[in-house]
Design an enzyme around this catalytic site. Structure first.
Site: not given
Length: 151
Positions: A45-47
């Protein structure tokens, strides 16, 4: 969690970026700033979120925005994350949670039936005077830049 809200003045902070350089809110005085908080570098998700902001970096810059990413990861982990995906903006290694606590994004989370303390994925748009202009609570990781650009 006592999260900053629209109209709140952001307290000044100084935290090292991925390269060990100190970054302060005051460095951005007179500029519009996007501060996005993410739970952990190099997770899916952060990527997706950081890559989406990178893909739309020019459009965000055209609207006058600078960008800072913040998590509690180490400088080394932030460096690896930034280098792997060639992010054009600094990632703050907020291991002491100075910025995270100042913005009020640390708190109880639930995931797969478990409760734990962690960083809530939120984005703050800060105006030229260091005041929160907008808070995005429900970040769409794959389409985050559009959420910002449509404001």
């Amino acid at each position: 969690m006592n999260t900053l809200k629209q109209g709140d003045k952001v307290p000044n902070f100084t935290v090292n970026d991925q390269d060990g350089n100190p970054v302060s809110l005051s460095d951005y005085k007179g500029k519009k700033l996007i501060v996005f908080f993410y739970p952990k570098a190099s997770t899916p998700g952060c990527t997706a979120e950081a890559c989406n902001l990178t893909d739309n970096y020019k459009a965000l810059q055209d609207k006058g925005y600078e960008i800072l990413g913040v998590s509690a990861d180490s400088e080394k982990r932030q460096t690896n994350f930034k280098n792997k995906y060639s992010f054009p903006f600094p990632l703050l290694a907020d291991e002491e949670k100075e910025v995270i606590n100042a913005f009020g994004v640390w708190g109880l989370k639930k995931f797969m039936g478990k409760e734990y303390d962690g960083i809530h994925r939120k984005t703050f748009l800060i105006n030229e005077d260091g005041v929160v202009a907008h808070v995005i609570d429900k970040v769409k990781t794959k389409d985050h830049a559009a959420q910002i650009l449509e404001l």
